[in-house]
Structure formats: C-alpha cells, structure tokens
Design a protein around this motif. Structure first.
Motif, short mmCIF file in Angstrom:
data_model
loop_
_atom_site.label_atom_id
_atom_site.label_comp_id
_atom_site.label_asym_id
_atom_site.label_seq_id
_atom_site.Cartn_x
_atom_site.Cartn_y
_atom_site.Cartn_z
N ARG A 116 0.85 -1.19 0.00
CA ARG A 116 0.00 0.00 0.00
C ARG A 116 0.88 1.23 0.00
O ARG A 116 1.64 1.47 0.94
N ILE A 136 1.97 5.08 0.16
CA ILE A 136 1.59 6.25 0.95
C ILE A 136 2.39 7.45 0.47
O ILE A 136 3.58 7.32 0.17
N PHE A 175 6.77 5.17 10.45
CA PHE A 175 6.09 4.25 9.54
C PHE A 175 7.06 3.19 9.01
O PHE A 175 6.72 2.01 8.92
N ALA A 195 5.40 0.39 10.70
CA ALA A 195 4.32 0.02 9.78
C ALA A 195 4.92 -0.50 8.47
O ALA A 195 4.72 0.10 7.41
N PHE A 214 3.35 -0.69 4.88
CA PHE A 214 3.09 0.47 4.04
C PHE A 214 4.39 0.91 3.39
O PHE A 214 5.45 0.80 3.99
N MET A 242 6.27 4.14 1.96
CA MET A 242 6.32 5.58 1.75
C MET A 242 6.87 5.82 0.35
O MET A 242 8.07 5.93 0.16
N ARG A 262 -3.12 6.46 -3.45
CA ARG A 262 -4.49 6.87 -3.08
C ARG A 262 -4.57 7.34 -1.63
O ARG A 262 -5.61 7.80 -1.18
N THR A 263 -3.47 7.19 -0.89
CA THR A 263 -3.46 7.52 0.54
C THR A 263 -2.35 8.52 0.85
O THR A 263 -1.22 8.32 0.43
N LYS A 288 -7.59 9.40 -2.24
CA LYS A 288 -8.93 9.07 -1.75
C LYS A 288 -9.00 8.95 -0.24
O LYS A 288 -10.07 8.68 0.33
N GLY A 289 -7.86 9.12 0.44
CA GLY A 289 -7.86 9.06 1.89
C GLY A 289 -6.72 9.91 2.44
O GLY A 289 -5.61 9.86 1.94
N ILE A 290 -7.03 10.72 3.47
CA ILE A 290 -6.02 11.61 4.06
C ILE A 290 -5.99 11.45 5.57
O ILE A 290 -7.03 11.49 6.24
N LEU A 291 -4.79 11.22 6.09
CA LEU A 291 -4.55 11.23 7.53
C LEU A 291 -3.94 12.60 7.85
O LEU A 291 -2.81 12.89 7.46
N THR A 344 -0.38 3.83 13.63
CA THR A 344 -0.47 2.74 12.66
C THR A 344 -1.92 2.38 12.36
O THR A 344 -2.31 2.21 11.20
N SER A 358 -4.49 4.32 12.65
CA SER A 358 -5.09 5.41 11.87
C SER A 358 -4.73 5.28 10.40
O SER A 358 -5.57 5.46 9.52
N LEU A 359 -3.46 4.93 10.15
CA LEU A 359 -3.01 4.78 8.76
C LEU A 359 -3.72 3.60 8.10
O LEU A 359 -4.16 3.70 6.94
N VAL A 367 -7.24 4.75 7.14
CA VAL A 367 -7.27 5.63 5.96
C VAL A 367 -6.95 4.84 4.70
O VAL A 367 -7.62 4.98 3.67
N ALA A 368 -5.92 3.98 4.77
CA ALA A 368 -5.52 3.20 3.59
C ALA A 368 -6.66 2.27 3.17
O ALA A 368 -6.96 2.12 1.99
N PHE A 398 -9.96 2.64 3.59
CA PHE A 398 -11.09 3.33 2.97
C PHE A 398 -10.70 4.11 1.72
O PHE A 398 -11.56 4.51 0.95
N SER A 399 -9.40 4.34 1.52
CA SER A 399 -9.01 5.04 0.28
C SER A 399 -8.79 4.04 -0.85
O SER A 399 -8.63 4.43 -2.00
#
Lengths: 211, 211
Positions: A83, A85, A101, A105, A108, A110, A146-147, A170-173, B194, B196-197, B200-201, B203-204
């Motif tokens: 995914r 970001i 991240f 994480a 994900f 970056m 998209r994030t 489509k998604g914003i944190l 994490t 939260s990310l 967002v990921a 739903f995006s």
C-alpha cells in the motif's frame, strides 16, 4: 461488505493483527476471543463481532488459529499487497512520522514525500525521496497513490489537501491542526495533536468518577 | 460541570479557540455561530451547544465577541494557567512531539522529558531537559505534573504508564501502538498512528458513498 464496515472496526482489526503477530513470534498457535479481548482491552463479544464483520469463521470452541486469523485479517485489510503512501510536509513531525512508519508500519510503503522547502527536496529523508509539492499532480497518479499523510502547518493544509484530491488521493490522515473540507468520497482522519493534548490536560486537572 | 463535559466537546473548544485567536490577529471583533461553524467544519447548532456547555452567554443576535469568547474558552480549558506536561520517550516521535508542542501549543509547558537511553539523558532536547526514567517517581510529584505524553515502543508503554500513574499522573496521551490498562480515574487518549493509517488506507482503496 468492505464499504459498510465501521472505521473503528478497521482500527481494532489492525490492532488485533499486530497482537496476533506478536503471539505468532512467541509460538502461540490458538487463542480464544477472551484472550484477544484482554490484550486489546475490549470485550470478547466485541472481538467476535469484529471477526464476524470480516466474514471470518473460526472455531471459538477450540479457539482461533492465530496463524489463519492473522492471515485473514491481513487479506481483509489489504496488507497482503503493497500500500503506497504519500507524505506531505517533511518538518519535524513529518520526518518523525516517516521514520515511525518505516520502523512500525512495514506493510506500508512511503512511495513519495513532498515539501516546499528547497533544502529538503531532491534528498532522501528517512528512506523516502522528497519532491517539491509542484510534483504532486504528476507523481500521485503516476504511482497510483491513493493515501496521503499531511504533516503541515495549518496555513497550507487545505490547499495541499485539495491538490492531493485533484491528483487522485482518496484518503487523508491529517496531522495539521485545522479541519479540512473534502469531497464526500474522500476518507478523512483528523489527528489534531494539540486538541488531544488539551483534552487530556483538561481531564487530568480534575477529579473524575471512572472512565 | 467540568466533569460532565464530553471529551469531544473539549477538543472542539480547543479548535474554536485557535480559530478565534487567528481572527483576533486579523482584527475581527464579532462572529456569528455559523461563521465559527463553517471554519470548524461543524454545524452552527453544534457550536451553540458547545458554548452553552461551558456556560458562555454570548449575544448571538449581534454575534459573539471574538475577544470575550476566546477568553472564556481559555479560562474554561484552564489554559489561563500554565499546564505542565511530561513527555516520556525521546525517540524520533517524542522529539518531534516536543518540538511540535513548543511551536504549536505554547500554552503547555514541557516541564520534563524522560528516556532510558543514557545518550539522551542529562541533555536538553527541543528545549526540554531529558531525565532518566528512574527519576519519574521523584520529578512528577515534585513538579506537580498531572499530564503525560507517551511516545514509546509497545514493549515498555504499559510499565511506564503504571510508573507515571503511581507518581500522580491523571491523564495520558498515548502514542505507543498498544492499548493501556489504567485506573478508572486516569484519563487516557490513545493515538495509535499505525491503526489510523490502516483505517485511511483501507477506505481510500475502495469506492465510497459520501462520508
């Protein structure tokens, strides 16, 4: 199904999954819902509801298979695929989030960072190439990102958010301490750190009865 | 009254207040609830409810006095007095939060920071003296600190939280990606970045109908 699942369920599934991974490393093969619940600080009924929501059919009588459950949640969350970001704003908070991240994480990637400070652009910071914000309309669609994570001062947050959405995000944190106005099809998660601190300071300054 | 006010109301009041400060700087003297609502991305009814909750009697017919309203919210939030904060964990996120609070939350004073890394202790980082975690039981009560921010790896978060609570902390803003078990009289705000990310990921990655 996905589109009906509540955001908080997704957040809990993310937590369950990280807890399950830790158990896997410890060699645990089966867990009952009440054991998961206890670690996640929720009720066993909540755990069972959340797992039913992702259509996971375990066998609670013998307990859930940690391996299979971790795998099912992963597939549901989509973290079996990479995914991408985008991170906008490479100030102190942005750089810390990038480092966070990368270390916390790993599922994900970056893919791109953006900043309007020429001293930062063109460099790799926290393992992530920093581009000028002018490159957003080109890079976001080209990479299929998209994030996005916003770590910006309040002044520029809305404009950057609009630019990102126009580019296909489509998604914003949002870590900027201002609310954002976004189209209804864009998922927004606000993380106003100052407001959180105000909240905690407010309630720690006075006696309270229970939670 | 304070003890009955919902945490989210406090968070919105914090936001209203920052918006009002920005208007004051621009020289705005009066605002209607719908103008505040529009900037805060909430409904005018919500703004009026929140202001009633703090017992603020404005005169909505002529609009609220920006100056008086900012002052009332400030007094209610307690930010007319210095609010001491302890920060535990001076890794990347902790250092960024310290810098962030100094620049974005001037009404809070980072009284003490704690870390178990001897390369960090005894130094001033982001304007804040870093003490060894062993000093928590001494410094927290001596300074009368009731609010703490946790920026720790998951392994040590619960133990540190217990130590802080034993030392007199009554509110914790937790950035560690694990839930915490705390006494009912301690206010806890979890900020699992994490999770939260993931949210967002998630739903995006899919079409959605509205928010």
């Amino acid at each position: 199904m996905k589109s009906e699942i509540p955001p908080n369920t997704v957040a809990r599934l993310s937590l369950y999954r990280r807890l399950l991974e830790a158990w896997l490393e410890k060699g645990t093969t089966h867990l009952y819902s009440h054991e998961i619940a206890s670690m996640a600080c929720v009720t066993p009924a909540q755990v069972r509801r959340d797992l039913m929501a992702i259509g996971y059919s375990g066998s609670p009588s013998r307990g859930y298979s940690v391996d299979a459950l971790e795998d099912s949640i992963g597939r549901f969350l989509g973290s079996d695929t990479v995914r991408k970001i985008a991170l906008v704003g490479m100030g102190n908070l942005g750089r810390a989030l990038a480092t966070y991240f990368v270390s916390r994480a790993p599922r994900f990637r970056m893919t791109a960072a953006f900043d309007n400070d020429p001293r930062k652009t063109g460099r790799v910071i926290a393992g992530c190439m920093v581009h000028p914000v002018e490159a957003i309309p080109g890079i976001i669609p080209a990479e299929g990102i998209r994030t996005a994570v916003l770590a910006l001062p309040p002044e520029s947050a809305q404009e950057m958010a609009d630019t990102l959405v126009k580019a296909g995000v489509k998604g914003i944190l949002n870590f900027a301490p201002v609310p954002l106005r976004l189209p209804g099809d864009v998922f927004l998660e606000n993380r106003d750190v100052t407001a959180s601190l105000e909240k905690v300071a407010f309630f720690s300054g006075q006696p309270r009865e229970g939670n």
